[in-house]
Write a protein that holds these residues in place. Structure first.
Motif, short mmCIF file in Angstrom:
data_model
loop_
_atom_site.label_atom_id
_atom_site.label_comp_id
_atom_site.label_asym_id
_atom_site.label_seq_id
_atom_site.Cartn_x
_atom_site.Cartn_y
_atom_site.Cartn_z
N PRO B 99 -36.35 18.81 7.09
CA PRO B 99 -35.52 19.55 8.05
C PRO B 99 -35.23 18.74 9.31
O PRO B 99 -34.10 18.70 9.78
CB PRO B 99 -36.38 20.78 8.39
N LEU B 100 -36.26 18.07 9.81
CA LEU B 100 -36.07 17.26 11.01
C LEU B 100 -35.05 16.15 10.78
O LEU B 100 -34.14 15.94 11.57
CB LEU B 100 -37.41 16.62 11.42
N GLY B 103 -31.58 17.45 10.55
CA GLY B 103 -31.13 17.80 11.89
C GLY B 103 -30.67 16.56 12.64
O GLY B 103 -29.59 16.54 13.24
N ILE B 104 -31.48 15.51 12.58
CA ILE B 104 -31.13 14.26 13.25
C ILE B 104 -29.83 13.70 12.68
O ILE B 104 -28.93 13.29 13.41
CB ILE B 104 -32.25 13.22 13.10
N ILE B 106 -27.40 15.20 11.08
CA ILE B 106 -26.23 16.00 11.46
C ILE B 106 -25.87 15.74 12.92
O ILE B 106 -24.71 15.50 13.26
CB ILE B 106 -26.49 17.51 11.25
N PHE B 107 -26.89 15.72 13.76
CA PHE B 107 -26.64 15.50 15.18
C PHE B 107 -25.98 14.13 15.40
O PHE B 107 -24.98 14.02 16.10
CB PHE B 107 -27.95 15.59 15.97
N PHE B 111 -22.44 15.82 15.77
CA PHE B 111 -22.43 16.52 17.05
C PHE B 111 -22.52 15.61 18.27
O PHE B 111 -21.90 15.88 19.28
CB PHE B 111 -23.60 17.52 17.10
N PRO B 113 -22.27 13.00 21.22
CA PRO B 113 -21.14 12.25 21.79
C PRO B 113 -21.23 10.78 21.36
O PRO B 113 -22.31 10.27 21.11
CB PRO B 113 -21.35 12.39 23.30
N LEU B 120 -29.19 6.24 20.03
CA LEU B 120 -30.13 7.22 19.47
C LEU B 120 -30.53 6.84 18.05
O LEU B 120 -31.70 6.89 17.67
CB LEU B 120 -29.47 8.60 19.49
N VAL B 124 -34.33 5.94 16.56
CA VAL B 124 -34.95 6.55 15.37
C VAL B 124 -35.34 5.45 14.37
O VAL B 124 -36.40 5.50 13.76
CB VAL B 124 -34.00 7.57 14.72
N PRO B 215 -17.93 24.40 15.01
CA PRO B 215 -18.48 23.09 14.66
C PRO B 215 -19.52 23.17 13.53
O PRO B 215 -19.49 22.37 12.59
CB PRO B 215 -19.12 22.63 15.96
N TRP B 216 -20.40 24.16 13.60
CA TRP B 216 -21.43 24.28 12.57
C TRP B 216 -20.82 24.64 11.22
O TRP B 216 -21.21 24.11 10.19
CB TRP B 216 -22.48 25.31 12.99
N GLU B 217 -19.82 25.54 11.25
CA GLU B 217 -19.17 25.92 10.00
C GLU B 217 -18.46 24.72 9.39
O GLU B 217 -18.45 24.54 8.17
CB GLU B 217 -18.18 27.06 10.25
#
Lengths: 290, 325
Positions: B99-100, B103-104, B106-107, B111, B113, B120, B124, B215-217
């Motif tokens: 999940p983490l 999330g990373i 997708i971000f 998402f 900028p 970033l 990681v 955005p999520w959809e």
């Protein structure tokens, strides 16, 4: 059919927006969470390591068990020696295999080699250690620096081959054609024109591969083994920084724990300088298309 | 003299036919040899491990996998506790890391900028650069004591009625090993799934946005379905890494060949028992049994990697090489 009222519609819309915002937040949060262990580990290594880090640590042999003091000088030299042996075997083979993948278009064989090298890079490093043990240690009947270096060479081979391939592919065909049109033989074209043009990228890949094997412990445990003396030759066991850190970390002595932290600091610095340095260099040299 | 003749004259002086003729076949030979070395290496690895493991394979047969006795003195060997520890620690790590990582991913790919994306991602990826033995060291002295003081007693007190959270907490054990494993495979999974999310066609996203998707959809409708094979491949590669990870697990799992219901109990893994016992072993059945363990691990990781590469190829990810280990 029932008509939706404006209010219902509005509510529905707001709910969707809220869900989206929540998802955004969770994703951003996971990026933040991932950073926590990184910062913690680096902070602990620096603060715990720096206390035990001094000239003695970098230049002296380990003290006898029970005595304090001494250092990891032999392990640092040993690590450099192992990396050197690994590079001697792994670099030429890896670069040439990369040349094969990029320059010699034989679709079926390339497919097999590419797949196998990808799979080889996924083989756990300890298995590579067991493999080299069965091939070299059993036949030579002794643990040796050579066996350790070969194990590391096997680990770096796929990385070097695949980065070399990728970098060579970035060289425009026009250069190859121009060179061949001048009557320069194919091998000279590849060595002097193509590899030279892609040189910076290949070097980056090599540095990344070296950074990776510098921190490997598992494949050395029963190939290079360890030693409490200075390296005595290719056919003798040799100490290495990662193995020394491991041995000291699981020992019951406070002083050794201190030294394990200091060793980790040296190792992390080595690895980070190699990998971050190569990435920064690469980023400056060629703007990758992504 | 005509230009052509001039050029011809120059070329004739410069080109040394003898060297040119010999150079090409020699170089091609070397290149093919290097390519073949990879094939030979893989084949030899499987062959040598199988050969050295043979006495143990003959002696114990399939019972090797299901027997739980491991006694070098009596020369009786069974792999069950090691296989159990390896699989459970890796699965627990996946539960925490997937999940983490997603999330990373997708971000970072959708998402964040633009100016934040590459620094970033770089940070990681730094997690992958830290040597495994350093994770182990940090795990022993920082993470395991912390977990043993806080998280584990909390879970044990409040959820202790569920067997997996029951029992005494030691800090060091299956759970601590899994947490470190999760941190270690995070960069692998996030890098590869990020790449396949990035490869999702832009038209699809724009179409979703034009239909009024949030955005999520947009991510859910237009990115995730197309990136799915790549994401599954990334998770499988992460699993492969976790199964074979040695040092950090050896230092944290507790090294006791037991199968307990509780995830706080000490356990053992295939890679750990090899790391702990292989250097001291002389010969005979003990070595054969250890090499058979290595062979089992090798075959599992080979199959997982093969599967993952085929899946990721579908989404055309180029992050594989970097995420391989």
């Amino acid at each position: 059919m029932k008509m939706k009222t404006l209010a219902q519609d509005n509510l529905h819309h707001r709910r969707r927006q809220a869900v989206s915002r929540l998802a955004y937040l969770l994703c951003a949060l996971s990026a933040v969470i991932a950073m926590v262990p990184l910062i913690l580990i680096l902070a602990y290594v620096v603060f715990k390591g720096i206390g035990a880090l001094n000239i003695d640590f970098l230049t002296r042999l380990p003290a006898p068990v029970g005595e304090t003091g001494g250092g990891m000088g032999n392990a640092i030299i040993g690590s450099l020696m192992l990396i050197g042996i690994a590079a001697a075997f792994g670099l030429p083979l890896g670069v040439l295999a990369g040349v094969f993948l990029a320059e010699y278009r034989s679709p079926r064989l390339s497919w097999v080699v590419r797949l196998l090298s990808d799979i080889l890079s996924g083989v756990p490093s300890i298995i590579v250690g067991v493999f080299v043990y069965t091939v070299l240690v059993l036949t030579m009947k002794r643990f040796s620096a050579l066996a350790g270096g070969v194990a590391l060479a096997v680990l770096m081979l796929p990385t070097v081959a695949r980065t070399t391939e990728e970098m060579l592919r970035m060289v425009p065909d026009a250069l190859r054609e121009a060179s061949l049109a001048l009557g320069i033989p194919r091998w000279r074209t590849i060595v002097s024109i193509v590899i030279k043009t892609a040189g910076g990228g290949i070097l980056t890949g090599i540095m990344l591969a070296l950074a990776r094997i510098a921190g490997e412990t598992a494949p050395l445990l029963f190939t290079a083994l360890s030693s409490r003396t200075w390296p005595r030759g290719l056919d003798q066991p040799v100490a290495s920084l990662p193995v020394q850190i491991y041995t000291y970390a699981i020992s019951p002595y406070k002083d050794w724990h201190q030294q394990a932290w200091a060793g980790s600091l040296v190792l992390v610095l080595m690895v980070l300088i190699l990998s971050v340095g190569s990435k920064l260099y690469f980023g400056r040299k060629i703007k990758p298309a992504r | 003299m005509s230009l052509v003749a001039q050029l011809r004259g120059k070329l004739a002086v410069k080109a040394k036919p003898a060297r040119g003729k010999l150079g090409d076949p020699v170089f091609s030979g070397l290149v093919f040899l290097a390519a073949f070395s990879i094939i030979i290496l893989m084949a030899l690895m499987v062959y040598k491990l199988a050969q050295v493991a043979m006495p143990s394979i003959r002696e114990f047969g399939l019972g090797f996998i299901s027997s739980s006795e491991w006694d070098p003195v009596k020369e009786v060997f069974g792999a069950e506790p090691f296989i159990y520890g390896t699989i459970v620690s890796s699965l627990l790590a996946l539960i925490m890391a997937v999940p983490l990582s997603l999330g990373i991913a997708i971000f970072l790919s959708q998402f964040a900028p633009r100016w934040l994306q590459s620094p970033l991602g770089f940070v990681v990826e730094l997690l992958a650069a830290i040597p495994s033995v350093v994770y182990g060291l940090w795990g022993i002295f920082v993470l395991a004591p912390f977990l043993g003081r806080t998280v584990e007693p909390f879970l044990s007190d409040h959820l202790g009625f569920i067997p997996i959270f029951a029992g005494p907490v030691y800090g060091v054990g299956l759970f601590a090993a899994s947490v470190v494993l999760a941190i270690m495979i995070l960069p692998t999974i996030s890098a590869i799934s990020r790449e396949s999310m990035r490869n999702a066609p832009r038209e699809q996203k724009e179409a979703a946005q034009a239909l009024g998707a949030t955005p999520w959809e947009t991510v859910r409708i237009a990115v995730l379905p197309l990136a799915r094979p790549g994401i599954i491949g990334a998770v499988i590669l992460g699993l492969g890494r976790a199964l074979g990870e040695t040092m950090a697990v050896t230092m944290l799992i507790g090294n006791r060949p037991e199968i307990s219901a509780s995830i706080f109990a000490p356990a053992y893994s295939i890679a750990s028992v090899i790391a702990n016992e292989f250097a001291e072993v002389t010969a005979g059945l003990h070595m054969a049994a250890l090499v058979e363990l290595a062979l089992i691990l090798l075959v599992i990781t080979l199959l997982l990697n093969l599967l993952a590469r085929l899946l990721v190829q579908k989404t055309g990810s180029r992050a594989l090489r970097k995420g391989g280990r």
